[in-house]
Design a protein around this motif. Structure first.
Motif, short mmCIF file in Angstrom:
data_model
loop_
_atom_site.label_atom_id
_atom_site.label_comp_id
_atom_site.label_asym_id
_atom_site.label_seq_id
_atom_site.Cartn_x
_atom_site.Cartn_y
_atom_site.Cartn_z
N ARG A 14 7.60 84.35 7.24
CA ARG A 14 6.60 85.29 7.74
C ARG A 14 6.95 85.82 9.13
O ARG A 14 6.64 86.95 9.48
N TYR A 15 7.63 84.98 9.91
CA TYR A 15 7.98 85.38 11.28
C TYR A 15 9.20 86.30 11.34
O TYR A 15 9.48 86.88 12.38
N ASP A 16 9.93 86.41 10.23
CA ASP A 16 11.06 87.36 10.15
C ASP A 16 12.02 87.20 11.33
O ASP A 16 12.45 88.18 11.93
N ILE A 17 12.36 85.95 11.65
CA ILE A 17 13.21 85.69 12.81
C ILE A 17 14.58 85.13 12.44
O ILE A 17 15.50 85.12 13.26
N LEU A 18 14.73 84.68 11.21
CA LEU A 18 16.03 84.16 10.78
C LEU A 18 17.09 85.25 10.85
O LEU A 18 16.84 86.41 10.50
N ASP A 19 18.28 84.87 11.29
CA ASP A 19 19.44 85.78 11.35
C ASP A 19 19.21 86.98 12.28
O ASP A 19 19.83 88.04 12.10
N SER A 45 16.24 75.11 16.63
CA SER A 45 16.65 75.12 15.22
C SER A 45 15.49 75.59 14.34
O SER A 45 14.37 75.14 14.53
N LEU A 46 15.79 76.48 13.40
CA LEU A 46 14.80 76.91 12.43
C LEU A 46 15.23 76.41 11.07
O LEU A 46 16.35 76.67 10.62
N VAL A 47 14.34 75.66 10.43
CA VAL A 47 14.70 74.93 9.20
C VAL A 47 14.28 75.71 7.97
O VAL A 47 13.09 75.77 7.63
N ASP A 48 15.25 76.32 7.32
CA ASP A 48 15.02 77.09 6.09
C ASP A 48 15.03 76.13 4.90
O ASP A 48 15.20 74.92 5.07
N ALA A 49 14.91 76.67 3.69
CA ALA A 49 14.86 75.82 2.50
C ALA A 49 16.16 75.04 2.30
O ALA A 49 16.13 73.86 1.93
N LEU A 71 17.92 64.47 11.11
CA LEU A 71 16.97 64.47 12.22
C LEU A 71 15.94 65.58 12.15
O LEU A 71 14.75 65.36 12.38
N CYS A 72 16.37 66.80 11.85
CA CYS A 72 15.41 67.91 11.79
C CYS A 72 14.33 67.64 10.75
O CYS A 72 13.15 67.90 10.99
N ASP A 73 14.75 67.11 9.60
CA ASP A 73 13.78 66.77 8.56
C ASP A 73 12.80 65.70 9.05
O ASP A 73 11.60 65.76 8.77
N ARG A 74 13.31 64.74 9.78
CA ARG A 74 12.46 63.68 10.29
C ARG A 74 11.41 64.23 11.25
O ARG A 74 10.23 63.88 11.20
N VAL A 75 11.86 65.12 12.14
CA VAL A 75 10.93 65.71 13.11
C VAL A 75 9.86 66.51 12.39
O VAL A 75 8.68 66.44 12.71
N ILE A 76 10.28 67.30 11.39
CA ILE A 76 9.35 68.15 10.66
C ILE A 76 8.35 67.32 9.87
O ILE A 76 7.15 67.60 9.85
N ILE A 120 8.09 74.78 11.57
CA ILE A 120 9.13 75.66 11.03
C ILE A 120 10.50 75.40 11.65
O ILE A 120 11.50 75.95 11.21
N GLY A 121 10.53 74.55 12.68
CA GLY A 121 11.80 74.27 13.32
C GLY A 121 11.67 73.18 14.36
O GLY A 121 10.64 72.49 14.43
N VAL A 122 12.71 73.04 15.18
CA VAL A 122 12.75 71.94 16.15
C VAL A 122 13.38 72.43 17.45
O VAL A 122 14.37 73.17 17.44
N LEU A 123 12.80 72.01 18.57
CA LEU A 123 13.44 72.16 19.88
C LEU A 123 14.02 70.79 20.21
O LEU A 123 13.27 69.80 20.29
#
Length: 339
Positions: A14-19, A45-49, A71-76, A120-123
């Motif tokens: 929805r945020y249309d920020i990837l790439d 980091s933005l975590v896509d499917a 790690l990203c999955d753990r944070v999410i 949707i992601g991680v800092l």
């Protein structure tokens, strides 16, 4: 869980920020993370499917990695600050791509959470040696994660405003019926082309085009059919207009083409091509009985400023209009060049 993950990915899209292109606002944040947490590496980091895409990195160059448990999955999943002080001694860190590839030992990550609760992601902050995160550092990381989300929200709002502005520009520039330039826009283009003609010492030719016997079309078939005829004529004429030219609807069944650069001879060739593209094939429209083929022709009046580039717009249009009247008077479906 699968449904929640699907909703989370949809929230990210929805945020249309990837790439999207690099952004100094995000780069300043990752740089600030390294200073406040005292680490050499920071990432947004933005975590896509199926991948993790990095909006900004500091201390390492990487665009994206394939997503896998780590790690990203753990944070999410935990949806809170997650810290690993000594990765090589932490079983939970084994298999993480960055740890294996870059020798990361210290990791601290905060989820980037939307206003409706999706991570949707991680800092993240990272170091190649073991470390710890102070309360002050944890607080700074959380606040900066909020700043990242604020920037992402601003990015989304900017996109929305851009779309609104595009709609407004289209509304004020283009004719709602035909999609070509409206009267104000094509007249504005005339003044610009006149200035260009004077500056570059090139001829500008103005073609005023009128659909022949259009009142008869309306009287016999009705205004709905008449509107379809106008749309199709505009479509055909616009299709055969050069990229350097401007084409618009003046009013009703009357159009104007600004041919630049173009002297009288070139303008006459352009006009003949346009006249032919209308006359050679009937316009097929729908009515209550089904489809109806209507034979349509156009008349064109041309005036070129090749002899004097300083002529006024009103004079140029008046002379092109007089040439159009002559085409009508001589029987229509023809071209007249004012001389």
């Amino acid at each position: 869980m699968e449904e929640r993950e699907k909703e989370r990915v949809e929230a990210l899209k929805r945020y249309d920020i990837l790439d999207t292109s690099p952004d100094t606002a995000f780069d300043r944040i990752t740089e600030l993370v390294t200073e406040l947490v005292n680490v050499p590496v920071a990432m947004i980091s933005l975590v896509d499917a199926d991948r993790i895409w990095f909006k900004s990195t500091y201390g390492v160059e990487i665009e994206e990695v394939k997503r896998r448990p780590g790690l990203c999955d753990r944070v999410i999943v935990q949806d809170e600050l997650y810290v690993v002080e000594h990765a090589s001694k932490d079983p939970g860190f084994i298999g993480h791509l960055a740890a294996e590839g870059e020798g990361i030992e210290f990791y601290a990550g905060v989820p980037l959470t939307t206003h409706d609760g999706y991570s949707i992601g991680v800092l993240s902050a990272m170091d190649m040696k073991p470390g710890s995160l102070s309360e002050k550092g944890a607080g700074a990381l959380r606040k900066l994660a909020q700043v990242v989300m604020d920037e992402i929200e601003l990015h989304l709002e900017a996109k929305r405003l851009e779309k609104v502005n595009e709609k407004l520009e289209k509304k004020t520039t283009y004719d709602s019926m035909t999609g070509v330039l409206n009267r104000d826009a094509v007249l504005s283009a005339l003044y610009k082309k006149m200035a260009l003609s004077d500056r570059e010492d090139e001829a500008l030719s103005v073609l005023i085009i009128d659909i022949d016997h259009f009142k008869q079309v309306n009287d016999e078939h009705g205004h709905i059919v008449g509107d379809e005829v106008i749309r199709e004529v505009a479509k055909r004429l616009d299709r055969y207009t050069r990229e350097s030219d401007d084409f618009g609807r003046l009013s009703g069944e009357e159009f104007m083409l600004l041919a630049y650069p173009s002297d009288k001879k070139e303008a006459e060739e352009i006009a003949d091509r346009l006249r032919a593209v209308i006359a050679e094939e009937p316009i097929s429209v729908s009515n209550e009985a089904g489809r109806l083929d209507i034979n349509v022709t156009i008349s064109i009046g041309i005036f070129s400023n090749e002899a004097d580039h300083l002529l006024k717009a009103r004079y140029i249009m008046h002379k092109a209009d007089e040439a159009l009247f002559e085409s009508k008077r001589e029987g229509r479906n023809r071209i007249t060049v004012w001389s």
